[in-house]
Design a protein around this motif. Structure first.
Motif, PDB file in Angstrom:
ATOM      1  N   MET A 266      29.169  58.632  52.086  1.00 59.60           N
ATOM      2  CA  MET A 266      28.176  57.779  51.441  1.00 59.60           C
ATOM      3  C   MET A 266      28.604  56.317  51.464  1.00 59.60           C
ATOM      4  O   MET A 266      27.765  55.427  51.528  1.00 59.60           O
TER       5      MET A 266
ATOM      6  N   ARG B 252      25.900  60.056  55.114  1.00 58.77           N
ATOM      7  CA  ARG B 252      25.201  60.583  53.941  1.00 58.77           C
ATOM      8  C   ARG B 252      24.513  59.437  53.213  1.00 58.77           C
ATOM      9  O   ARG B 252      25.090  58.362  53.048  1.00 58.77           O
TER      10      ARG B 252
ATOM     11  N   GLY C 147      23.302  56.925  50.578  1.00 59.54           N
ATOM     12  CA  GLY C 147      24.041  56.387  49.444  1.00 59.54           C
ATOM     13  C   GLY C 147      23.317  56.533  48.117  1.00 59.54           C
ATOM     14  O   GLY C 147      22.251  57.158  48.014  1.00 59.54           O
TER      15      GLY C 147
ATOM     16  N   VAL D  16      19.979  60.816  47.990  1.00 57.16           N
ATOM     17  CA  VAL D  16      21.428  60.648  47.901  1.00 57.16           C
ATOM     18  C   VAL D  16      22.151  61.935  48.309  1.00 57.16           C
ATOM     19  O   VAL D  16      21.831  63.026  47.852  1.00 57.16           O
TER      20      VAL D  16
END
Length: 423
Positions: A4, A239, A241, A247
């Protein structure tokens, strides 16, 4: 890169550049700056305006912006609104409703690409068809906004979405697939031909799609063959954020895709932005000038689900499952030869450097059960990739051919009766 923080880092860089542009623009706009009579202040303000607008557009979904269209029937302007026919987590089926006009006999489903840009990339295509057709389109959603709880979305899910959309609209339908979705639209039609023949469309037009990527190599196909799936997953997938509803979802980020788009013609884009800064500084630019109209759409990018991107590369480009008639959906092997009544036309651009001539026409060789009189193809001289669905080549040459093809295949075709086996 499946973290992320890398996604958030890219978003932070974009946000910072947007802020820098806004700050430069605001600084140059201070009344006190006018006292200096320094041309550098005007250049700074122009740079800020172009920079702020550019980085702001990267996270904004463009509006369809179709306020009205002229009718050929009563020669009046009619308002156009967008209505959702079928809503799904990863994409909607929408209709462009033309008010106070009788429904048109031509009912067209445009299958928009899911390849980095929104369906609004086909805005000009939609506008050109609206006076003569009832137009529907697939409006794919940005993966960053889809919660992980909605599950996966790969090429098989995409195909089943198209199957559901066609079923919803009924058999008196003509489907036009533009670029990336052409192979999956062909597969969806074959799926219906075998499992639900009554829901098949009347015609299918495939425009600049990679049915067989190996039929004629381009930079896109060469890239697909030169990298491994492991390399793609490690370098392209991140991924989502913390800022967005999706998310944690694995995606191929739009900002990363945009970097690839621009790098293919970096010098051209750099000159375009430099020229625009000069025009703004001289007061020659406008909010809807040619540069802004193009880049407002070009810079607006969306995330793709990781599984869709990776399965597209692996199964359509590397494995050539559709080109070899070996594509499976939900455990069922699709046979494109089962299409026997749907008229199919392919359209290609002579100068297309993304899906080169031959890649799309390969679909006709797979249609072993379709009579030759139901097949058609066209190669547009001098046209590049975008020219075959927007611009002069589309409006003046390709669009009339497609409408004629639709009209020639608007009457229902007799379905072959199933054979009776004695027991």
């Amino acid at each position: 890169m499946k973290y992320m923080y890398t996604y958030d880092f890219m978003e932070s860089v974009r946000n910072t550049n947007q802020w820098l542009g806004a700050s430069a623009r605001a600084f140059a706009a201070y009344p006190a700056m006018a006292m200096t009579a320094n041309p550098l202040v005007e250049w700074l303000g122009a740079w800020g305006e172009v920079t702020e607008r550019s980085f702001e557009r990267m996270v904004a979904k463009p509006d369809w912006g179709i306020p009205s269209i002229a009718s050929n029937d009563d020669h009046r302007d009619h308002l156009v609104t967008v209505e959702t026919i079928l809503s799904r987590p990863f994409g909607d089926l929408i209709h462009f409703k033309v008010h106070n006009r009788k429904p048109k006999k031509r009912r067209v489903l445009l299958v928009a690409p899911m390849s980095g840009h929104y369906a609004t990339l086909l805005r000009k295509t939609v506008i050109s068809l609206l006076p003569d057709c009832e137009v529907y389109i697939t409006d794919w959603h940005n993966a960053r906004d889809i919660p992980v709880s909605e599950g996966k979305f790969d090429v098989e899910d995409y195909t089943l979405y198209l199957v559901d959309f066609m079923k919803k609209l009924g058999s008196d339908l003509h489907v036009i697939a533009v670029c990336q979705p052409a192979p999956l639209t062909l597969a969806a039609t074959a799926y219906l031909a075998e499992l639900d023949p009554a829901a098949q469309p009347r015609s299918l037009t495939l425009i600049g799609g990679p049915i067989d990527p190996e039929a004629n190599h381009t930079e896109v196909t060469d890239f697909g063959r030169s990298v491994t799936m492991g390399q793609l997953e490690q370098t392209m997938i991140q991924r989502v954020g913390m800022k967005y509803r999706g998310v944690g979802r694995k995606v191929y980020p739009g900002l990363l895709q945009l970097t690839s788009f621009i790098s293919m013609n970096a010098a051209t884009h750099a000159k375009a932005f430099q020229d625009q800064i000069f025009r703004v500084a001289k007061g020659e630019a406008s909010d809807h000038d040619k540069h802004n109209v193009f880049y407002d759409e070009y810079l607006a990018v969306m995330d793709m689900t990781a599984e869709f991107y990776l399965s597209t590369v692996e199964r359509v480009f590397k494995g050539r499952e559709i080109a070899q008639n070996e594509f499976t959906v939900d455990g069922h092997t699709i046979d494109i030869g089962k299409i026997t009544t749907v008229a199919v036309k392919t359209v290609e651009g002579e100068k297309d450097d993304i899906s080169a001539p031959g890649q799309c026409k390969a679909a006709l060789d797979l249609l072993t059960g379709l009579p030759e009189e139901k097949k058609a193809w066209h190669v547009e001289p001098g046209a590049g990739h975008y020219g075959i669905f927007a611009g002069g080549s589309w409006r003046n040459n390709i669009r009339p051919l497609v409408l004629n093809f639709i009209d020639a295949n608007s009457e229902p075709t007799a379905r072959p009766k199933p054979s009776v086996v004695a027991v």
